[in-house]
Design an enzyme around this catalytic site. Structure first.
Site, PDB file in Angstrom:
ATOM      1  N   HIS A 240     -48.870  46.934 -59.768  1.00 20.99           N
ATOM      2  CA  HIS A 240     -47.646  47.444 -60.397  1.00 20.99           C
ATOM      3  C   HIS A 240     -47.120  46.383 -61.363  1.00 20.99           C
ATOM      4  CE1 HIS A 240     -43.472  48.742 -60.767  1.00 20.99           C
ATOM      5  NE2 HIS A 240     -43.829  49.894 -60.262  1.00 20.99           N
ATOM      6  N   CYS A 278     -46.860  51.915 -64.756  1.00 25.95           N
ATOM      7  CA  CYS A 278     -45.451  52.238 -64.567  1.00 25.95           C
ATOM      8  C   CYS A 278     -44.798  52.142 -65.948  1.00 25.95           C
ATOM      9  CB  CYS A 278     -44.777  51.301 -63.569  1.00 25.95           C
ATOM     10  SG  CYS A 278     -43.023  51.723 -63.372  1.00 25.95           S
ATOM     11  N   HIS A 305     -46.695  55.969 -62.914  1.00 26.19           N
ATOM     12  CA  HIS A 305     -45.281  56.183 -62.575  1.00 26.19           C
ATOM     13  C   HIS A 305     -44.596  56.727 -63.824  1.00 26.19           C
ATOM     14  CE1 HIS A 305     -44.949  53.116 -59.022  1.00 26.19           C
ATOM     15  NE2 HIS A 305     -45.800  54.083 -58.799  1.00 26.19           N
ATOM     16  N   ASP A 346     -40.298  58.808 -60.931  1.00 26.86           N
ATOM     17  CA  ASP A 346     -39.707  57.593 -60.383  1.00 26.86           C
ATOM     18  C   ASP A 346     -38.282  57.466 -60.896  1.00 26.86           C
ATOM     19  OD1 ASP A 346     -39.831  55.196 -59.038  1.00 26.86           O
ATOM     20  OD2 ASP A 346     -40.995  54.140 -60.571  1.00 26.86           O
ATOM     21  N   HIS A 347     -37.446  56.807 -60.110  1.00 27.48           N
ATOM     22  CA  HIS A 347     -36.112  56.379 -60.533  1.00 27.48           C
ATOM     23  C   HIS A 347     -35.323  57.436 -61.300  1.00 27.48           C
ATOM     24  CE1 HIS A 347     -37.364  51.893 -60.283  1.00 27.48           C
ATOM     25  NE2 HIS A 347     -37.619  52.573 -59.189  1.00 27.48           N
ATOM     26  N   TYR A 363     -34.575  56.918 -55.444  1.00 29.38           N
ATOM     27  CA  TYR A 363     -35.419  57.948 -54.857  1.00 29.38           C
ATOM     28  C   TYR A 363     -34.618  59.154 -54.365  1.00 29.38           C
ATOM     29  CZ  TYR A 363     -39.056  54.589 -55.558  1.00 29.38           C
ATOM     30  OH  TYR A 363     -39.938  53.721 -56.151  1.00 29.38           O
TER      31      TYR A 363
HETATM   32  C1  DNO Z   1     -39.562  50.420 -57.082  1.00 28.75           C
HETATM   33  C2  DNO Z   1     -41.015  50.416 -57.040  1.00 28.75           C
HETATM   34  C3  DNO Z   1     -41.629  49.098 -56.643  1.00 28.75           C
HETATM   35  C4  DNO Z   1     -43.105  49.277 -56.346  1.00 28.75           C
HETATM   36  C5  DNO Z   1     -43.804  48.032 -55.914  1.00 28.75           C
HETATM   37  C6  DNO Z   1     -45.284  48.274 -55.806  1.00 28.75           C
HETATM   38  O1  DNO Z   1     -38.952  51.438 -57.137  1.00 28.75           O
HETATM   39  O2  DNO Z   1     -41.558  50.879 -58.221  1.00 28.75           O
HETATM   40  O3  DNO Z   1     -40.980  48.609 -55.513  1.00 28.75           O
HETATM   41  O4  DNO Z   1     -43.260  50.201 -55.326  1.00 28.75           O
HETATM   42  O5  DNO Z   1     -43.555  47.000 -56.762  1.00 28.75           O
HETATM   43  O6  DNO Z   1     -45.867  47.221 -55.106  1.00 28.75           O
END
Ligand code: DNO
Length: 387
Positions: A240, A278, A305, A346-347, A363
């Site tokens: 990531h 991501c 992501h 995500d987010h 989340y």
């Molecule tokens: C946050 C996530 C990170 C991710 C880690 C992967 O929302 O994108 O915490 O899960 O960095 O190791």
């Protein structure tokens, strides 16, 4: 792309049955109950896999199998910990779970200053305020020499923040930066830690003398050690990116930009050594052209992501809409170049009562459901164009 969803296990308030109803195909999860550094046994892996499958879904991605701090800074027990990591990977491989996300960020996983920044429409978002982050670094953590890492305008913003900071706001800042964003991702600090700032300082000490080159060497050492088991079981590792993709708190960060990505892919040129694309993390740095990076690294990406940020001239950044044209461009690239890759949204914002549910930061249910609907629509449109 395969539509996946990050689910935090049987205690998650969002159930697998709910996810089936909204078009989720695969689950992204981890054995969150197993402490960092301990082996994920075959039995525990199978228990989770069977639970997911009994709800008509599949376990598509592990996020994350955490890399212990000592592997990152090369502590005396790193080989022992890498040995345990290899065993966990073998157990995942035997169970047929073959995509594993991890990160190589020292001490702090992702960082935000605000977890419910108000939007004009009444929803809230995650936000990174550079002035507040500087306040945390210089005035709360009191890291020696910290102010040298910020430009004049950030420092004057920090002074202004300092003049109106209340003890409650200060507490909230600490909670947001090093507690609430960390515990649920198996980070170093949890809500049970009585003195998070002191603990954080002692963690920073572990990295004294570890610069970017040393950290790169440690990542290469780790990747070379795990590649044989990844080859044996066909496991795709996907790091990531650092979030934000910047050097912070005096710590080295090595997955921040094009040159960093090129470096770790070339350092261990095995196809099982790949990237979690991501888009959101990469977009937190104004230096990254995210659609161009997607085009460049689509074939070495094992997990996507879907989210994107807007960076402001003062260095603050905020999550943007999942319909942002840059994200549409990224989705188009993956649908064309790597259509089977697992993707999760995500987010997303907190909306329609999400804020009362106590979800892990970033989340939400309604916010992510809307985002998944948007991304699914983009995918459908792109695929119509492709035909
Ligand atoms: C946050 C996530 C990170 C991710 C880690 C992967 O929302 O994108 O915490 O899960 O960095 O190791």
């Amino acid at each position: 792309m395969e539509k996946t969803w990050r689910w935090f296990g049987p205690d998650d308030k969002i159930t697998l049955d709910m996810l089936r109803q909204i078009g989720v195909e695969g689950i992204v999860t981890a054995l969150h109950h197993i402490p960092n550094g301990e082996i994920w046994t075959y039995d525990e892996v199978m228990k989770m896999k069977n639970f997911i499958e009994s709800h008509g879904l599949r376990w598509s991605v592990v996020e994350s199998l955490p890399v212990s701090e000592s592997i990152k800074y090369a502590g005396p027990d790193r080989d022992e910990l890498i040995g345990k990591y290899i065993e966990s990977l073998a157990n995942l491989g035997k169970a047929g779970v073959r995509t594993v996300c991890y990160n190589f960020m020292p001490v702090l996983d992702w960082a935000r200053t605000d977890l419910d920044y108000p939007n004009p429409d009444g929803t809230t978002n995650l936000y990174f305020n550079r002035g507040e982050f500087a306040y945390f670094d210089c005035c709360i953590l009191k890291r020696p020499g910290a102010s040298a890492d910020y430009d004049e305008s950030t420092l004057s913003r920090m002074e202004e923040i300092k003049s109106r900071m209340t003890p409650e706001q200060e507490h909230r800042l600490v909670e947001n930066i090093i507690v609430k964003t960390q515990g649920f991702v198996n980070g170093n600090i949890t809500e049970n830690d009585a003195a998070p700032v002191e603990k954080f300082r002692s963690l920073l000490k572990l990295y004294e003398g570890v610069d970017r080159d040393t950290l790169r060497g440690n990542m290469k050492y780790f990747l070379e050690a795990i590649m044989p088991v990844c080859n044996e079981y066909d496991i795709n590792m996907c790091v990531h990116p650092d979030d934000p993709p910047l050097q912070i708190l005096g710590l080295p960060r090595i997955v921040t930009c094009d040159e960093d990505i090129r470096w770790f892919l070339d350092a261990v040129p095995d196809p099982h050594n790949g990237l979690t694309f991501c888009a959101g993390s990469l977009s937190g740095g104004a230096h990254n052209d995210v659609p161009a990076l997607a085009r460049k690294y689509a074939s070495r990406t094992h997990f996507v992501h879907a989210r994107i940020c807007n960076v402001m001239p003062n260095g603050d950044f905020k999550e943007s809409s999942h319909l942002d044209p840059r994200l549409i461009d990224v989705i188009r690239t993956f649908e064309r170049e790597n259509p089977g890759v697992p993707m999760r949204v995500d987010h997303a914002p907190l909306m329609l009562g999400d804020e009362k549910m106590g979800y892990n930061a970033g989340y939400s249910f309604h916010g992510r459901m809307l985002a998944l609907g948007m991304v699914s629509g983009i995918m459908a449109a792109v695929n119509t164009d492709n035909n």
